[in-house]
Write a protein that holds these residues in place. Structure first.
Motif, PDB file in Angstrom:
ATOM      1  N   PRO A   1      -8.530   0.583   1.535  1.00  0.00           N
ATOM      2  CA  PRO A   1      -8.689   1.303   0.261  1.00  0.00           C
ATOM      3  C   PRO A   1      -7.874   0.613  -0.831  1.00  0.00           C
ATOM      4  CG  PRO A   1      -7.128   2.451   1.656  1.00  0.00           C
ATOM      5  CD  PRO A   1      -7.670   1.310   2.471  1.00  0.00           C
ATOM      6  N   VAL A   2      -8.431   0.590  -2.019  1.00  0.00           N
ATOM      7  CA  VAL A   2      -7.734   0.011  -3.167  1.00  0.00           C
ATOM      8  C   VAL A   2      -7.134   1.123  -4.027  1.00  0.00           C
ATOM      9  CG1 VAL A   2      -8.009  -1.359  -5.271  1.00  0.00           C
ATOM     10  CG2 VAL A   2      -9.213  -2.021  -3.176  1.00  0.00           C
ATOM     11  N   LEU A   3      -7.891   2.188  -4.185  1.00  0.00           N
ATOM     12  CA  LEU A   3      -7.454   3.325  -4.999  1.00  0.00           C
ATOM     13  C   LEU A   3      -8.066   4.592  -4.421  1.00  0.00           C
ATOM     14  CD1 LEU A   3      -5.956   4.131  -7.689  1.00  0.00           C
ATOM     15  CD2 LEU A   3      -8.198   4.007  -8.789  1.00  0.00           C
ATOM     16  N   ASP A   4      -7.254   5.622  -4.277  1.00  0.00           N
ATOM     17  CA  ASP A   4      -7.766   6.895  -3.768  1.00  0.00           C
ATOM     18  C   ASP A   4      -6.977   8.011  -4.452  1.00  0.00           C
ATOM     19  OD1 ASP A   4      -8.757   9.053  -2.399  1.00  0.00           O
ATOM     20  OD2 ASP A   4      -8.705   8.083  -0.435  1.00  0.00           O
ATOM     21  N   LEU A   5      -7.566   8.599  -5.467  1.00  0.00           N
ATOM     22  CA  LEU A   5      -6.895   9.626  -6.270  1.00  0.00           C
ATOM     23  C   LEU A   5      -7.538  10.984  -6.029  1.00  0.00           C
ATOM     24  CD1 LEU A   5      -6.594   7.813  -9.741  1.00  0.00           C
ATOM     25  CD2 LEU A   5      -4.804   8.066  -8.001  1.00  0.00           C
ATOM     26  N   SER A   6      -6.722  11.959  -5.752  1.00  0.00           N
ATOM     27  CA  SER A   6      -7.172  13.351  -5.674  1.00  0.00           C
ATOM     28  C   SER A   6      -6.501  14.099  -6.820  1.00  0.00           C
ATOM     29  CB  SER A   6      -6.793  13.975  -4.326  1.00  0.00           C
ATOM     30  OG  SER A   6      -7.496  13.348  -3.272  1.00  0.00           O
ATOM     31  N   LEU A   7      -7.296  14.600  -7.751  1.00  0.00           N
ATOM     32  CA  LEU A   7      -6.779  15.197  -8.979  1.00  0.00           C
ATOM     33  C   LEU A   7      -7.258  16.629  -9.126  1.00  0.00           C
ATOM     34  CD1 LEU A   7      -7.559  12.190 -11.368  1.00  0.00           C
ATOM     35  CD2 LEU A   7      -5.390  12.675 -10.216  1.00  0.00           C
TER      36      LEU A   7
ATOM     37  N   MET B   1       0.849  -1.189   0.000  1.00  0.00           N
ATOM     38  CA  MET B   1       0.000   0.000   0.000  1.00  0.00           C
ATOM     39  C   MET B   1       0.886   1.240   0.000  1.00  0.00           C
ATOM     40  SD  MET B   1      -3.009  -1.365   0.006  1.00  0.00           S
ATOM     41  CE  MET B   1      -4.081  -0.007   0.428  1.00  0.00           C
ATOM     42  N   LEU B   2       0.716   2.103  -1.007  1.00  0.00           N
ATOM     43  CA  LEU B   2       1.493   3.328  -1.124  1.00  0.00           C
ATOM     44  C   LEU B   2       0.604   4.519  -0.798  1.00  0.00           C
ATOM     45  CD1 LEU B   2       3.401   2.544  -4.446  1.00  0.00           C
ATOM     46  CD2 LEU B   2       4.172   2.160  -2.098  1.00  0.00           C
ATOM     47  N   LYS B   3       1.197   5.523  -0.164  1.00  0.00           N
ATOM     48  CA  LYS B   3       0.439   6.696   0.245  1.00  0.00           C
ATOM     49  C   LYS B   3       1.181   7.961  -0.153  1.00  0.00           C
ATOM     50  CE  LYS B   3      -1.799   8.724   4.309  1.00  0.00           C
ATOM     51  NZ  LYS B   3      -2.012   8.615   5.779  1.00  0.00           N
ATOM     52  N   ASP B   4       0.417   8.996  -0.495  1.00  0.00           N
ATOM     53  CA  ASP B   4       0.982  10.300  -0.871  1.00  0.00           C
ATOM     54  C   ASP B   4       1.954  10.188  -2.047  1.00  0.00           C
ATOM     55  OD1 ASP B   4      -0.488  11.519   1.143  1.00  0.00           O
ATOM     56  OD2 ASP B   4       1.112  11.232   2.627  1.00  0.00           O
ATOM     57  N   VAL B   5       1.575   9.408  -3.022  1.00  0.00           N
ATOM     58  CA  VAL B   5       2.398   9.234  -4.219  1.00  0.00           C
ATOM     59  C   VAL B   5       1.922  10.230  -5.277  1.00  0.00           C
ATOM     60  CG1 VAL B   5       3.091   7.655  -6.055  1.00  0.00           C
ATOM     61  CG2 VAL B   5       2.775   6.810  -3.723  1.00  0.00           C
TER      62      VAL B   5
ATOM     63  N   VAL C   1      -0.580   3.456 -13.363  1.00  0.00           N
ATOM     64  CA  VAL C   1      -1.207   2.906 -12.162  1.00  0.00           C
ATOM     65  C   VAL C   1      -2.714   2.722 -12.335  1.00  0.00           C
ATOM     66  CG1 VAL C   1       0.559   3.819 -10.631  1.00  0.00           C
ATOM     67  CG2 VAL C   1      -1.444   5.212 -11.160  1.00  0.00           C
ATOM     68  N   ALA C   2      -3.296   3.361 -13.310  1.00  0.00           N
ATOM     69  CA  ALA C   2      -4.722   3.218 -13.582  1.00  0.00           C
ATOM     70  C   ALA C   2      -5.001   3.751 -14.981  1.00  0.00           C
ATOM     71  CB  ALA C   2      -5.571   3.957 -12.543  1.00  0.00           C
TER      72      ALA C   2
END
Length: 316
Positions: A209-215, A1-5, A39-40
């Protein structure tokens, strides 16, 4: 699990075919992480009305996905009211609420906000996610959950010694600033989240969480969108205002020319009638015995016979 990438998302929507009033929109989004690693990503085809961007019937060969509401942007002439927007992740239509009018990059923009929550229904997204996880892994993840969720999972873990089936929930929220004249999204903010769930004793329990993107759009992207809106507005002005005025002016000029040509033709016809009349009234030539034909006019002077009169032919 990666965070703040840090990630970069690029969405490209292209019109690749047009059939009657329907247009084919190829809609692709690619999300890359550090080093350009994907990544997606999504790739979808929509059949929409060329003006309103509402769902339309396209050829079967397009392979367009069925949908409701707007799927690939706002109409060319947006209105300050709510719209139905299609959420591809959940395959449902949600309400994009009109919340007011603001200025973005020098453009007057309508602001729309939308939020959608539901089970993941997109086939490509579901295919990329595991349908189950090993029971020891789920048990380890559950240790970070609130106690009531841990209690709800005990029965599931006990009855699934090898693997625990998973379901996935998506939540999408977005805000868009849409140019009031052209429908171009000058600026956008988006959050996309997908979580893994396990069926607990009293309902689904989120385990991770599996995916959490803030764009958010970059300043360069906002400027590019504003430039695109300027170009579209200019084209709309040319098509909607300047071109009709030019055509009207041309019509007026052609009308004047037609009137002038009509008068000129009438003058030519009247002139020809007068020439014929004079020819009828002219006295017959007589032979004076000297081998020369002469005609006495009213003043007693000689006149050139009609056969020798210079003639002019004019055609229209």
């Amino acid at each position: 699990m990666l965070k703040d990438v840090p990630v970069t998302a690029v969405r490209e929507v292209r019109v690749t075919d047009v059939q009657s009033g329907a247009a084919r929109f190829d809609d692709r989004t690619t999300v890359t992480g550090p080093g350009g690693k994907a990544v997606a990503g999504t790739a979808r085809v929509w059949a929409v009305d060329r003006r309103s961007l509402a769902p339309a019937e396209g050829p079967a060969s397009w392979g367009a996905l069925p949908h409701q509401g707007l799927a690939a942007g706002f109409p060319l002439h947006p209105e300050p009211h709510d719209y139905a927007l299609w959420d591809a992740a959940t395959a449902t239509a949600s309400t994009a609420r009109y919340t007011g009018t603001e200025t973005r990059a020098g453009h007057r923009a309508y602001v729309y906000e939308v939020s959608t929550t539901g089970p993941v229904a997109d086939a490509r997204t579901k295919a990329a996610l595991p349908p189950a996880l090993p029971t020891p892994l789920v048990a380890g993840l559950s240790q970070s959950l609130p106690q009531n969720d841990q209690d709800a999972l005990k029965g599931v873990l006990a009855s699934s010694p090898k693997a625990v089936p998973l379901s996935y929930q998506a939540q999408d929220t977005a805000t868009a600033w849409v140019d009031t004249k052209t429908g171009v999204a000058i600026d956008q903010k988006l959050r996309q989240a997908v979580v893994a769930q396990v069926a607990g004793a009293s309902g689904p329990v989120t385990i991770a969480p599996v995916l959490d993107l803030s764009l958010a759009m970059t300043p360069d992207s906002v400027k590019e969108a504003a430039d695109r809106a300027n170009t579209a507005a200019t084209a709309r002005t040319l098509i909607g205002t300047v071109t009709p005025l030019v055509l009207l002016a041309l019509a007026a000029i052609l009308g004047v020319l037609a009137a002038l040509l009509g008068r000129r033709r009438d003058a030519v016809l009247k002139g020809g009638a007068q020439t014929r009349e004079n020819a009828v009234q002219a006295p017959e030539p007589r032979d004076d015995g000297a081998g020369t034909d002469k005609t006495d006019d009213a003043d007693g002077e000689a006149a050139t016979p009609e056969s020798e009169q210079p003639t002019t032919t004019e055609s229209n």
